[in-house]
Design a protein around this motif. Structure first.
Motif, short mmCIF file in Angstrom:
data_model
loop_
_atom_site.label_atom_id
_atom_site.label_comp_id
_atom_site.label_asym_id
_atom_site.label_seq_id
_atom_site.Cartn_x
_atom_site.Cartn_y
_atom_site.Cartn_z
N MET A 30 0.87 -1.07 0.14
CA MET A 30 -0.05 -0.02 -0.13
C MET A 30 0.82 1.42 0.09
SD MET A 30 -3.14 -0.74 -0.18
CE MET A 30 -3.94 0.86 0.35
N MET A 31 1.88 1.14 0.82
CA MET A 31 2.78 2.33 0.75
C MET A 31 4.02 2.47 -0.21
SD MET A 31 1.87 3.93 3.26
CE MET A 31 0.16 3.52 3.10
N GLU A 32 3.69 1.73 -1.40
CA GLU A 32 4.82 1.44 -2.36
C GLU A 32 4.97 2.92 -2.94
OE1 GLU A 32 5.89 -0.87 -6.50
OE2 GLU A 32 3.87 -1.03 -5.65
N HIS A 33 4.08 3.65 -3.23
CA HIS A 33 3.98 5.10 -3.99
C HIS A 33 4.09 6.07 -3.09
CE1 HIS A 33 4.42 2.77 -7.84
NE2 HIS A 33 3.29 2.08 -7.17
N VAL A 34 4.08 5.94 -1.84
CA VAL A 34 3.79 6.82 -0.92
C VAL A 34 4.69 7.18 -0.09
CG1 VAL A 34 1.88 7.82 0.86
CG2 VAL A 34 1.39 6.13 -0.66
N TYR A 35 5.23 6.47 0.67
CA TYR A 35 6.51 6.72 1.67
C TYR A 35 6.53 5.25 2.36
CZ TYR A 35 2.45 7.43 4.99
OH TYR A 35 1.19 7.24 5.42
N ASP A 36 7.72 5.16 3.16
CA ASP A 36 8.09 3.93 3.74
C ASP A 36 6.82 3.41 4.57
OD1 ASP A 36 10.57 3.63 2.41
OD2 ASP A 36 11.72 4.77 4.07
N PRO A 37 6.76 2.34 4.70
CA PRO A 37 5.68 1.69 5.59
C PRO A 37 6.19 2.23 7.22
CG PRO A 37 6.46 -0.20 4.21
CD PRO A 37 7.28 1.05 4.03
N CYS A 38 4.94 2.52 7.88
CA CYS A 38 4.99 2.95 9.29
C CYS A 38 5.54 1.81 10.18
CB CYS A 38 3.58 3.73 9.51
SG CYS A 38 3.35 5.15 8.69
N THR A 39 5.77 2.14 11.31
CA THR A 39 5.75 1.08 12.47
C THR A 39 4.29 1.06 12.96
OG1 THR A 39 6.58 2.58 13.94
CG2 THR A 39 8.09 1.49 12.88
N PHE A 40 4.00 0.28 13.72
CA PHE A 40 2.83 0.30 14.52
C PHE A 40 2.61 1.35 15.27
CE2 PHE A 40 -0.05 -0.41 18.15
CZ PHE A 40 -1.15 -0.86 17.58
N GLU A 41 3.62 2.09 15.80
CA GLU A 41 3.46 2.93 16.80
C GLU A 41 3.21 4.44 15.86
OE1 GLU A 41 5.95 0.75 17.05
OE2 GLU A 41 5.18 -0.24 19.05
N GLN A 42 4.05 4.65 14.72
CA GLN A 42 4.09 5.76 13.81
C GLN A 42 2.45 5.67 13.20
OE1 GLN A 42 7.10 4.51 11.15
NE2 GLN A 42 8.48 6.05 12.08
N ALA A 43 1.78 4.42 12.94
CA ALA A 43 0.62 4.45 12.45
C ALA A 43 -0.49 4.61 13.39
CB ALA A 43 0.30 2.97 11.80
N ASN A 44 -0.30 4.43 14.65
CA ASN A 44 -1.15 4.69 15.58
C ASN A 44 -1.26 6.33 16.00
OD1 ASN A 44 -3.35 3.61 17.47
ND2 ASN A 44 -1.62 4.27 18.89
N ASP A 45 0.11 6.78 15.90
CA ASP A 45 0.11 8.10 15.98
C ASP A 45 -0.49 8.99 14.79
OD1 ASP A 45 1.44 7.77 18.53
OD2 ASP A 45 3.46 8.29 17.77
N ALA A 46 -0.26 8.52 13.83
CA ALA A 46 -0.86 9.04 12.65
C ALA A 46 -2.27 9.10 12.59
CB ALA A 46 -0.51 8.49 11.53
N PHE A 47 -2.79 8.04 13.16
CA PHE A 47 -4.44 7.94 13.24
C PHE A 47 -5.11 8.80 14.15
CE2 PHE A 47 -8.24 6.13 14.97
CZ PHE A 47 -8.93 5.87 14.08
N ILE A 48 -4.29 9.16 15.47
CA ILE A 48 -4.56 9.98 16.23
C ILE A 48 -4.49 11.35 15.85
CG2 ILE A 48 -3.99 10.80 18.76
CD1 ILE A 48 -2.99 7.88 19.43
N ALA A 49 -3.68 11.82 15.21
CA ALA A 49 -3.31 13.01 14.55
C ALA A 49 -4.48 13.25 13.57
CB ALA A 49 -2.12 13.19 14.07
N LYS A 50 -4.88 12.31 12.85
CA LYS A 50 -5.84 12.54 11.70
C LYS A 50 -7.20 12.41 12.17
CE LYS A 50 -2.80 11.56 7.73
NZ LYS A 50 -2.66 11.22 6.41
N SER A 51 -7.45 11.89 13.59
CA SER A 51 -8.92 11.73 13.91
C SER A 51 -9.19 12.94 14.90
CB SER A 51 -8.76 10.54 14.83
OG SER A 51 -8.58 9.54 14.33
N ARG A 52 -8.35 13.86 14.84
CA ARG A 52 -8.69 15.16 15.71
C ARG A 52 -9.84 15.86 15.15
NH1 ARG A 52 -2.74 15.77 16.43
NH2 ARG A 52 -2.25 14.94 18.56
N PRO A 53 -10.62 16.63 15.87
CA PRO A 53 -11.59 17.51 15.20
C PRO A 53 -10.81 18.43 14.38
CG PRO A 53 -11.90 17.19 17.64
CD PRO A 53 -10.65 16.82 17.29
#
Length: 175
Positions: A30-53
């Motif tokens: 999925m990340m082949e054309h976007v950026y290097d795959p995230c670690t679980f912690e990075q993905a979770n942090d990104a989800f928290i950031a993108k879930s903010r109001p």
């Protein structure tokens, strides 16, 4: 906020979107054309950031989960981030899980968010960036009225290699 189409609905990310978000963020394919795959912690942090109001004054992403209406299946996410409040320009980005690709869901989601952004939010322009090797994404953008405005040479590094990106734009006057 919910944006509904014929087969999908877009809603702010919530806990029901977490598993798919982390799965796609950590996936090499999925990340082949976007950026290097995230670690679980990075993905979770990104989800928290993108879930903010989100408001029109936000500097972060308005991230929306894509859900199939009839089945309730989570298909991916789409979002926008205002890059110039003064010029009313926002970047748009999307991720669709592999089993949902090629079935028109991404096109419907992109069409919904472009109309929401340009007509309801009153933005003037949407931009999108995608790797020159990601033909599925740039064909989708072109199918939905985005115009290739240029090529950004060596714009990102993926897997230690420089990658060129196409930049696309769609102005409100183009609708």
């Amino acid at each position: 906020m919910h944006i509904a189409g014929a087969r999908i609905k877009l809603s702010p990310l919530d806990e029901s979107d977490l598993d798919l978000f982390i799965e796609t963020s950590m996936s090499s394919a999925m990340m082949e054309h976007v950026y290097d795959p995230c670690t679980f912690e990075q993905a979770n942090d990104a989800f928290i950031a993108k879930s903010r109001p989100w408001t029109m004054d936000s500097d972060g992403w308005l991230s929306l989960g894509i859900t199939e209406v009839t089945t309730g299946e989570k298909l991916g996410n789409i979002g926008l981030k205002i890059t110039s409040h003064e010029a009313r320009i926002a970047e748009v980005g999307f991720m669709i899980k592999p089993s949902a690709q090629g079935r028109g869901f991404a096109s419907e989601a992109l069409n919904l968010i472009k109309h929401f952004a340009l007509l309801e939010l009153g933005l003037n322009k949407l931009v999108a960036t995608c790797s020159v090797g990601n033909s599925n994404s740039y064909k989708l953008l072109e199918k939905n009225g985005f115009i290739r405005e240029g090529c950004l040479k060596q714009n990102v590094i993926i897997k230690g290699e420089y990658v060129d990106d196409y930049i696309y734009g769609l102005c409100k006057s183009d609708l």
